[in-house]
Design an enzyme around this catalytic site. Structure first.
Site, PDB file in Angstrom:
ATOM      1  N   ALA A  33       0.897  -1.189   0.063  1.00  0.00           N
ATOM      2  CA  ALA A  33      -0.485   0.077  -0.100  1.00  0.00           C
ATOM      3  C   ALA A  33       0.476   1.281  -0.143  1.00  0.00           C
ATOM      4  O   ALA A  33       1.889   1.115   0.196  1.00  0.00           O
ATOM      5  CB  ALA A  33      -0.788  -0.063   1.304  1.00  0.00           C
ATOM      6  N   THR A  34       0.487   2.022  -0.703  1.00  0.00           N
ATOM      7  CA  THR A  34       1.027   3.135  -0.849  1.00  0.00           C
ATOM      8  C   THR A  34       0.916   3.880   0.661  1.00  0.00           C
ATOM      9  O   THR A  34       1.839   4.379   0.849  1.00  0.00           O
ATOM     10  CB  THR A  34       0.653   4.316  -1.279  1.00  0.00           C
ATOM     11  OG1 THR A  34       0.041   4.143  -2.573  1.00  0.00           O
ATOM     12  CG2 THR A  34       0.475   6.181  -1.299  1.00  0.00           C
ATOM     13  N   MET A  37       3.921   2.459   1.646  1.00  0.00           N
ATOM     14  CA  MET A  37       5.524   2.508   1.176  1.00  0.00           C
ATOM     15  C   MET A  37       5.763   4.350   2.474  1.00  0.00           C
ATOM     16  O   MET A  37       6.582   4.483   2.669  1.00  0.00           O
ATOM     17  CB  MET A  37       5.276   3.151   0.211  1.00  0.00           C
ATOM     18  CG  MET A  37       6.390   3.458  -0.621  1.00  0.00           C
ATOM     19  SD  MET A  37       6.233   4.045  -2.448  1.00  0.00           S
ATOM     20  CE  MET A  37       5.825   5.053  -2.100  1.00  0.00           C
ATOM     21  N   VAL A  38       4.965   4.917   2.118  1.00  0.00           N
ATOM     22  CA  VAL A  38       5.191   6.193   3.224  1.00  0.00           C
ATOM     23  C   VAL A  38       5.370   6.906   4.230  1.00  0.00           C
ATOM     24  O   VAL A  38       7.024   7.226   5.586  1.00  0.00           O
ATOM     25  CB  VAL A  38       3.778   7.341   2.771  1.00  0.00           C
ATOM     26  CG1 VAL A  38       3.488   8.257   4.065  1.00  0.00           C
ATOM     27  CG2 VAL A  38       2.949   7.554   1.696  1.00  0.00           C
ATOM     28  N   LEU A  40       7.303   3.690   5.416  1.00  0.00           N
ATOM     29  CA  LEU A  40       8.826   3.416   5.516  1.00  0.00           C
ATOM     30  C   LEU A  40       9.596   4.307   5.159  1.00  0.00           C
ATOM     31  O   LEU A  40      11.118   4.954   5.903  1.00  0.00           O
ATOM     32  CB  LEU A  40       9.245   2.302   4.209  1.00  0.00           C
ATOM     33  CG  LEU A  40       8.878   0.845   5.061  1.00  0.00           C
ATOM     34  CD1 LEU A  40       9.083   0.205   3.667  1.00  0.00           C
ATOM     35  CD2 LEU A  40       9.850   0.197   5.741  1.00  0.00           C
ATOM     36  N   MET A  41       9.573   5.303   4.761  1.00  0.00           N
ATOM     37  CA  MET A  41       9.867   6.958   4.134  1.00  0.00           C
ATOM     38  C   MET A  41      10.368   7.573   4.792  1.00  0.00           C
ATOM     39  O   MET A  41      11.263   8.529   5.948  1.00  0.00           O
ATOM     40  CB  MET A  41       9.403   7.449   2.791  1.00  0.00           C
ATOM     41  CG  MET A  41       8.732   7.125   1.583  1.00  0.00           C
ATOM     42  SD  MET A  41       8.077   8.031  -0.030  1.00  0.00           S
ATOM     43  CE  MET A  41       9.045   6.818  -0.874  1.00  0.00           C
ATOM     44  N   GLU A  42       8.436   7.646   5.521  1.00  0.00           N
ATOM     45  CA  GLU A  42       9.419   8.783   7.292  1.00  0.00           C
ATOM     46  C   GLU A  42      10.294   7.812   8.172  1.00  0.00           C
ATOM     47  O   GLU A  42      11.057   8.733   8.857  1.00  0.00           O
ATOM     48  CB  GLU A  42       7.793   8.502   7.832  1.00  0.00           C
ATOM     49  CG  GLU A  42       7.190   9.670   7.177  1.00  0.00           C
ATOM     50  CD  GLU A  42       5.801  10.052   7.660  1.00  0.00           C
ATOM     51  OE1 GLU A  42       6.002  11.006   8.484  1.00  0.00           O
ATOM     52  OE2 GLU A  42       5.300   9.227   7.445  1.00  0.00           O
ATOM     53  N   GLY A  61       6.313  14.639  11.420  1.00  0.00           N
ATOM     54  CA  GLY A  61       5.842  14.803   9.654  1.00  0.00           C
ATOM     55  C   GLY A  61       5.267  15.937   9.711  1.00  0.00           C
ATOM     56  O   GLY A  61       4.265  15.585   9.794  1.00  0.00           O
ATOM     57  N   HIS A  68       4.410   6.340  -6.058  1.00  0.00           N
ATOM     58  CA  HIS A  68       4.613   5.643  -5.819  1.00  0.00           C
ATOM     59  C   HIS A  68       4.865   4.237  -7.492  1.00  0.00           C
ATOM     60  O   HIS A  68       3.354   4.961  -7.481  1.00  0.00           O
ATOM     61  CB  HIS A  68       2.827   4.667  -5.160  1.00  0.00           C
ATOM     62  CG  HIS A  68       3.585   3.372  -5.139  1.00  0.00           C
ATOM     63  ND1 HIS A  68       2.953   2.673  -3.610  1.00  0.00           N
ATOM     64  CD2 HIS A  68       4.768   2.464  -5.012  1.00  0.00           C
ATOM     65  CE1 HIS A  68       2.506   1.889  -3.349  1.00  0.00           C
ATOM     66  NE2 HIS A  68       4.245   1.551  -4.393  1.00  0.00           N
ATOM     67  N   ARG A 112      10.422  17.261   7.962  1.00  0.00           N
ATOM     68  CA  ARG A 112      10.177  16.740   9.279  1.00  0.00           C
ATOM     69  C   ARG A 112      10.240  18.966  10.380  1.00  0.00           C
ATOM     70  O   ARG A 112      11.539  18.645   9.860  1.00  0.00           O
ATOM     71  CB  ARG A 112      10.538  15.905   9.888  1.00  0.00           C
ATOM     72  CG  ARG A 112      10.115  14.723   9.287  1.00  0.00           C
ATOM     73  CD  ARG A 112      10.493  13.821   9.400  1.00  0.00           C
ATOM     74  NE  ARG A 112      10.280  12.848  10.928  1.00  0.00           N
ATOM     75  CZ  ARG A 112       9.201  12.332  11.048  1.00  0.00           C
ATOM     76  NH1 ARG A 112       8.398  11.658   9.735  1.00  0.00           N
ATOM     77  NH2 ARG A 112       8.717  11.721  11.797  1.00  0.00           N
TER      78      ARG A 112
END
Length: 130
Positions: A33-34, A37-38, A40-42, A61, A68, A112
């Site tokens: 899911a997007t 993924m987000v 994980l980026m955070e 954040g 994506h 952030r």
């Protein structure tokens, strides 16, 4: 040690059924899911700077601009990378990217802010009182 341009962090996981668009309500496909993924980026961004923060500080954040670009099936490892590209007072800007074992699956910009954790949480809790 202050937060500096060039600091890097990573976060990784293996995609499970709970990480899919189906499970998270962001779509019907059983792929990463997007929102996951987000996250994980955070996480990669947090990992990039946490060691440079003073005791009692954290980051939250405040902005995301990501794409994506490719689907990742359940069972595949995914990871995100973040690199500090700007520091303006308490605002930190990151270049973020995500990958699976085959390709780059997403990327963009994330911001952030450095917070005083206790003060931040007290202000949030104050919403319940007033």
């Amino acid at each position: 040690m202050p937060v500096e341009i060039g600091m890097r962090g990573e976060a990784e996981t293996v995609v499970t059924a709970q990480d899919t668009a189906q499970a998270m309500g962001s779509g019907l496909a059983p792929v990463l899911a997007t929102p996951r993924m987000v996250a994980l980026m955070e996480g990669a961004a947090v990992n990039a700077v946490q060691s440079a923060l003073a005791p009692g500080e954290g980051t939250v954040g405040t902005r995301l601009d990501v794409t994506h670009d490719a689907a990742t099936p359940v069972g595949m490892k995914v990871w995100a990378q973040a690199e500090v590209t700007a520091v303006e007072g308490r605002r930190i800007t990151f270049a973020v990217s995500a990958f699976d074992g085959r390709e780059r699956i997403g990327g963009g910009v994330h911001q952030r802010f450095i917070i005083q954790s206790e003060r931040f949480l007290a202000k949030a809790q104050g919403k319940l009182e007033g």
